[in-house]
Scaffold this active site. Sequence first.
Site, PDB file in Angstrom:
ATOM      1  N   GLY A   1       0.672  -1.248  -0.024  1.00 47.99           N
ATOM      2  CA  GLY A   1       0.085  -0.024  -0.048  1.00 47.99           C
ATOM      3  C   GLY A   1       0.672   1.245  -0.053  1.00 47.99           C
ATOM      4  O   GLY A   1       0.663   2.051   0.766  1.00 47.99           O
TER       5      GLY A   1
ATOM      6  N   TYR B   1     -14.177  -2.829  10.543  1.00 47.38           N
ATOM      7  CA  TYR B   1     -12.734  -2.370  10.411  1.00 47.38           C
ATOM      8  C   TYR B   1     -12.086  -2.728  11.904  1.00 47.38           C
ATOM      9  O   TYR B   1     -10.937  -3.212  11.954  1.00 47.38           O
ATOM     10  CB  TYR B   1     -12.636  -0.932  10.351  1.00 47.38           C
ATOM     11  CG  TYR B   1     -11.089  -0.223  10.204  1.00 47.38           C
ATOM     12  CD1 TYR B   1     -10.531  -0.671   8.956  1.00 47.38           C
ATOM     13  CD2 TYR B   1     -10.654   0.601  11.054  1.00 47.38           C
ATOM     14  CE1 TYR B   1      -9.173  -0.110   8.715  1.00 47.38           C
ATOM     15  CE2 TYR B   1      -9.451   1.093  10.919  1.00 47.38           C
ATOM     16  CZ  TYR B   1      -8.689   0.771   9.808  1.00 47.38           C
ATOM     17  OH  TYR B   1      -7.394   1.345   9.407  1.00 47.38           O
TER      18      TYR B   1
END
Length: 250
Positions: free
Chosen positions: A16, A162
Amino acid sequence: MNNTTSQQPKSVLVTGASQGIGEAIARRLAADGFLPVLHCRSQRERTERLAKELAPIVGIEPLRVLQFDVADRAAASAALGADIEKNGVYYGVVCNAGIVADNAFPAMTDDEWDSVLTVNLDGFYNVLRPLVLPMVQARRPGRIITLSSYSGQVGNRGQVNYSAAKAGIIGATKALAIELAKRRITVNCVAPGLIETEMVEPDVMERLLPAIPAQRAGKPEEVAAVISFLLSDDAAYITRQVIAVNGGMS
Protein backbone atom coordinates in the site's frame (compact mmCIF):
# COMPACT_ATOMS: atom_id res chain seq x y z
CA MET A 1 21.21 5.63 10.51
CA ASN A 2 23.18 3.21 8.35
CA ASN A 3 21.15 0.33 6.99
CA THR A 4 23.42 -0.80 4.18
CA THR A 5 25.50 -3.92 3.79
CA SER A 6 28.74 -4.02 1.81
CA GLN A 7 26.64 -4.58 -1.32
CA GLN A 8 23.31 -2.82 -1.06
CA PRO A 9 20.76 -1.44 1.40
CA LYS A 10 18.44 -3.78 3.27
CA SER A 11 15.28 -4.37 1.25
CA VAL A 12 11.89 -3.73 2.84
CA LEU A 13 8.57 -4.50 1.18
CA VAL A 14 5.96 -1.80 1.85
CA THR A 15 2.43 -2.76 0.91
CA GLY A 16 0.00 0.00 0.00
CA ALA A 17 2.86 2.38 -0.81
CA SER A 18 1.04 4.53 -3.36
CA GLN A 19 -0.37 7.10 -0.94
CA GLY A 20 -0.94 8.18 2.65
CA ILE A 21 0.93 6.37 5.40
CA GLY A 22 2.41 3.87 2.95
CA GLU A 23 3.95 6.59 0.82
CA ALA A 24 5.34 8.31 3.94
CA ILE A 25 6.86 5.00 5.05
CA ALA A 26 8.55 4.52 1.70
CA ARG A 27 9.96 8.03 1.76
CA ARG A 28 11.29 7.66 5.31
CA LEU A 29 12.87 4.29 4.60
CA ALA A 30 14.66 5.64 1.55
CA ALA A 31 15.95 8.59 3.58
CA ASP A 32 17.15 6.24 6.33
CA GLY A 33 19.15 4.05 3.98
CA PHE A 34 16.77 1.17 3.34
CA LEU A 35 15.75 -0.14 -0.08
CA PRO A 36 11.95 0.13 -0.24
CA VAL A 37 10.13 -2.29 -2.52
CA LEU A 38 6.88 -0.54 -3.37
CA HIS A 39 3.57 -2.38 -3.62
CA CYS A 40 0.32 -1.08 -5.06
CA ARG A 41 -3.02 -2.54 -6.00
CA SER A 42 -4.24 -0.18 -8.70
CA GLN A 43 -2.32 3.10 -8.67
CA ARG A 44 0.62 1.85 -10.70
CA GLU A 45 1.44 5.17 -12.36
CA ARG A 46 1.49 7.03 -9.06
CA THR A 47 3.67 4.35 -7.47
CA GLU A 48 6.07 4.39 -10.42
CA ARG A 49 6.48 8.15 -9.99
CA LEU A 50 7.31 7.64 -6.33
CA ALA A 51 9.83 4.94 -7.24
CA LYS A 52 11.56 7.26 -9.70
CA GLU A 53 11.66 10.02 -7.10
CA LEU A 54 13.19 7.81 -4.43
CA ALA A 55 15.66 5.91 -6.60
CA PRO A 56 18.38 8.62 -6.54
CA ILE A 57 18.08 8.81 -2.74
CA VAL A 58 18.62 5.07 -2.38
CA GLY A 59 21.23 4.97 -5.13
CA ILE A 60 19.61 2.05 -6.93
CA GLU A 61 17.62 2.42 -10.13
CA PRO A 62 14.99 1.42 -10.81
CA LEU A 63 13.25 0.77 -7.52
CA ARG A 64 10.98 -2.24 -7.77
CA VAL A 65 7.21 -1.84 -7.96
CA LEU A 66 4.97 -4.84 -7.35
CA GLN A 67 1.31 -4.70 -8.31
CA PHE A 68 -1.24 -7.14 -6.92
CA ASP A 69 -4.33 -7.22 -4.71
CA VAL A 70 -3.43 -8.34 -1.17
CA ALA A 71 -6.90 -9.91 -1.02
CA ASP A 72 -5.98 -12.22 -3.92
CA ARG A 73 -4.00 -15.05 -2.33
CA ALA A 74 -2.78 -16.61 -5.56
CA ALA A 75 -1.75 -13.28 -7.09
CA ALA A 76 0.11 -12.23 -3.94
CA SER A 77 1.96 -15.53 -3.71
CA ALA A 78 2.94 -15.45 -7.37
CA ALA A 79 4.17 -11.85 -7.35
CA LEU A 80 6.09 -12.14 -4.10
CA GLY A 81 7.57 -15.52 -4.96
CA ALA A 82 8.81 -14.24 -8.32
CA ASP A 83 10.32 -11.13 -6.76
CA ILE A 84 12.29 -12.90 -4.04
CA GLU A 85 13.42 -15.59 -6.49
CA LYS A 86 14.89 -12.87 -8.71
CA ASN A 87 16.10 -10.36 -6.10
CA GLY A 88 16.51 -12.28 -2.86
CA VAL A 89 14.72 -12.44 0.48
CA TYR A 90 13.45 -9.23 2.06
CA TYR A 91 15.04 -8.01 5.27
CA GLY A 92 11.74 -6.45 6.31
CA VAL A 93 8.05 -6.35 5.51
CA VAL A 94 5.62 -3.56 6.38
CA CYS A 95 2.02 -4.74 6.03
CA ASN A 96 0.33 -1.39 5.51
CA ALA A 97 -2.26 -1.97 2.77
CA GLY A 98 -5.85 -1.66 3.98
CA ILE A 99 -9.30 -0.25 3.31
CA VAL A 100 -12.25 1.12 5.24
CA ALA A 101 -15.98 0.78 4.56
CA ASP A 102 -17.68 2.46 7.50
CA ASN A 103 -21.33 1.96 8.33
CA ALA A 104 -23.52 1.45 11.36
CA PHE A 105 -23.63 -2.27 12.07
CA PRO A 106 -27.39 -2.76 11.47
CA ALA A 107 -26.98 -1.16 8.04
CA MET A 108 -23.68 -2.83 7.16
CA THR A 109 -23.76 -4.83 3.95
CA ASP A 110 -22.20 -8.23 3.39
CA ASP A 111 -19.72 -6.66 0.99
CA GLU A 112 -18.70 -3.98 3.51
CA TRP A 113 -17.97 -6.70 6.05
CA ASP A 114 -16.31 -9.15 3.67
CA SER A 115 -14.15 -6.67 1.78
CA VAL A 116 -12.72 -5.05 4.91
CA LEU A 117 -11.96 -8.39 6.58
CA THR A 118 -10.49 -9.83 3.39
CA VAL A 119 -8.17 -6.94 2.58
CA ASN A 120 -7.11 -6.03 6.09
CA LEU A 121 -6.97 -9.40 7.86
CA ASP A 122 -6.64 -11.99 5.10
CA GLY A 123 -4.08 -9.65 3.56
CA PHE A 124 -1.85 -10.33 6.58
CA TYR A 125 -1.83 -14.03 5.71
CA ASN A 126 -1.68 -13.57 1.94
CA VAL A 127 1.40 -11.33 2.11
CA LEU A 128 3.33 -12.92 4.96
CA ARG A 129 2.66 -16.60 4.25
CA PRO A 130 4.91 -16.66 1.14
CA LEU A 131 7.63 -14.59 2.85
CA VAL A 132 8.14 -15.91 6.37
CA LEU A 133 9.72 -19.26 5.49
CA PRO A 134 12.27 -17.68 3.10
CA MET A 135 13.12 -15.14 5.83
CA VAL A 136 13.67 -17.98 8.31
CA GLN A 137 15.72 -19.97 5.83
CA ALA A 138 17.97 -16.97 5.21
CA ARG A 139 19.23 -17.40 8.79
CA ARG A 140 19.66 -13.71 9.40
CA PRO A 141 17.84 -11.01 11.35
CA GLY A 142 14.59 -9.69 9.91
CA ARG A 143 11.73 -7.36 10.69
CA ILE A 144 7.97 -7.65 10.21
CA ILE A 145 5.73 -4.70 11.03
CA THR A 146 1.96 -4.71 10.76
CA LEU A 147 -0.44 -1.78 10.85
CA SER A 148 -3.41 -1.99 13.18
CA SER A 149 -5.38 1.02 14.38
CA TYR A 150 -6.82 2.77 17.40
CA SER A 151 -10.07 1.16 16.25
CA GLY A 152 -8.50 -2.25 16.60
CA GLN A 153 -7.47 -1.52 20.19
CA VAL A 154 -10.65 0.00 21.59
CA GLY A 155 -13.32 -0.18 18.88
CA ASN A 156 -14.93 2.72 17.07
CA ARG A 157 -18.46 3.71 16.14
CA GLY A 158 -19.39 2.71 12.60
CA GLN A 159 -16.32 0.49 12.26
CA VAL A 160 -17.33 -2.93 13.57
CA ASN A 161 -15.82 -4.50 10.44
CA TYR A 162 -12.62 -2.44 10.55
CA SER A 163 -12.23 -2.86 14.31
CA ALA A 164 -12.61 -6.62 13.97
CA ALA A 165 -9.99 -6.81 11.25
CA LYS A 166 -7.50 -4.57 13.01
CA ALA A 167 -7.97 -6.36 16.34
CA GLY A 168 -7.32 -9.61 14.51
CA ILE A 169 -4.07 -8.20 13.17
CA ILE A 170 -2.91 -7.47 16.72
CA GLY A 171 -3.57 -11.06 17.78
CA ALA A 172 -1.91 -12.51 14.70
CA THR A 173 1.11 -10.24 15.12
CA LYS A 174 1.62 -11.27 18.74
CA ALA A 175 1.35 -14.97 17.89
CA LEU A 176 3.74 -14.74 14.95
CA ALA A 177 6.22 -12.81 17.11
CA ILE A 178 6.43 -15.76 19.50
CA GLU A 179 7.10 -18.17 16.64
CA LEU A 180 9.87 -16.08 15.09
CA ALA A 181 11.62 -14.56 18.11
CA LYS A 182 14.32 -17.22 18.33
CA ARG A 183 14.99 -16.74 14.61
CA ARG A 184 16.00 -13.10 15.28
CA ILE A 185 12.99 -11.91 13.29
CA THR A 186 11.01 -9.34 15.23
CA VAL A 187 7.28 -8.86 14.68
CA ASN A 188 5.63 -5.69 15.92
CA CYS A 189 2.44 -3.75 15.33
CA VAL A 190 1.96 -0.01 14.96
CA ALA A 191 -1.51 1.31 15.77
CA PRO A 192 -2.12 4.81 14.40
CA GLY A 193 -4.90 7.00 15.70
CA LEU A 194 -6.34 9.88 13.69
CA ILE A 195 -3.82 10.57 10.93
CA GLU A 196 -4.10 13.16 8.16
CA THR A 197 -4.58 10.99 5.07
CA GLU A 198 -6.94 10.79 2.10
CA MET A 199 -8.85 7.99 3.87
CA VAL A 200 -10.09 10.31 6.64
CA GLU A 201 -13.28 12.20 5.85
CA PRO A 202 -13.50 15.83 7.10
CA ASP A 203 -16.50 15.07 9.32
CA VAL A 204 -14.62 12.21 10.98
CA MET A 205 -11.69 14.53 11.60
CA GLU A 206 -13.95 17.11 13.20
CA ARG A 207 -15.74 14.55 15.37
CA LEU A 208 -12.61 12.85 16.71
CA LEU A 209 -10.32 15.82 17.33
CA PRO A 210 -11.86 16.71 20.74
CA ALA A 211 -10.96 13.22 22.02
CA ILE A 212 -7.25 13.64 21.30
CA PRO A 213 -5.18 14.99 24.22
CA ALA A 214 -2.59 16.36 21.78
CA GLN A 215 -5.42 18.40 20.19
CA ARG A 216 -4.36 17.62 16.64
CA ALA A 217 -4.31 14.85 14.10
CA GLY A 218 -1.09 12.99 13.49
CA LYS A 219 0.99 13.16 10.34
CA PRO A 220 1.86 10.15 8.19
CA GLU A 221 5.52 11.03 8.67
CA GLU A 222 5.16 10.50 12.42
CA VAL A 223 3.92 6.96 11.86
CA ALA A 224 6.70 6.35 9.35
CA ALA A 225 9.34 7.43 11.86
CA VAL A 226 8.23 4.77 14.35
CA ILE A 227 8.24 2.11 11.66
CA SER A 228 11.72 3.07 10.50
CA PHE A 229 12.99 2.74 14.06
CA LEU A 230 11.41 -0.71 14.43
CA LEU A 231 13.22 -1.76 11.27
CA SER A 232 16.57 -0.57 12.59
CA ASP A 233 19.30 -2.54 14.36
CA ASP A 234 18.52 -0.55 17.52
CA ALA A 235 15.13 -2.28 17.74
CA ALA A 236 16.49 -5.84 17.70
CA TYR A 237 15.17 -6.58 21.22
CA ILE A 238 11.70 -5.16 20.62
CA THR A 239 9.16 -7.73 19.49
CA ARG A 240 5.49 -8.68 20.09
CA GLN A 241 4.61 -5.05 20.87
CA VAL A 242 1.75 -2.80 19.82
CA ILE A 243 2.95 0.78 19.59
CA ALA A 244 0.22 3.41 19.49
CA VAL A 245 0.79 6.62 17.54
CA ASN A 246 -2.34 8.51 18.51
CA GLY A 247 -1.61 11.70 20.42
CA GLY A 248 -2.52 10.23 23.79
CA MET A 249 -5.91 8.66 23.06
CA SER A 250 -6.85 5.85 25.39
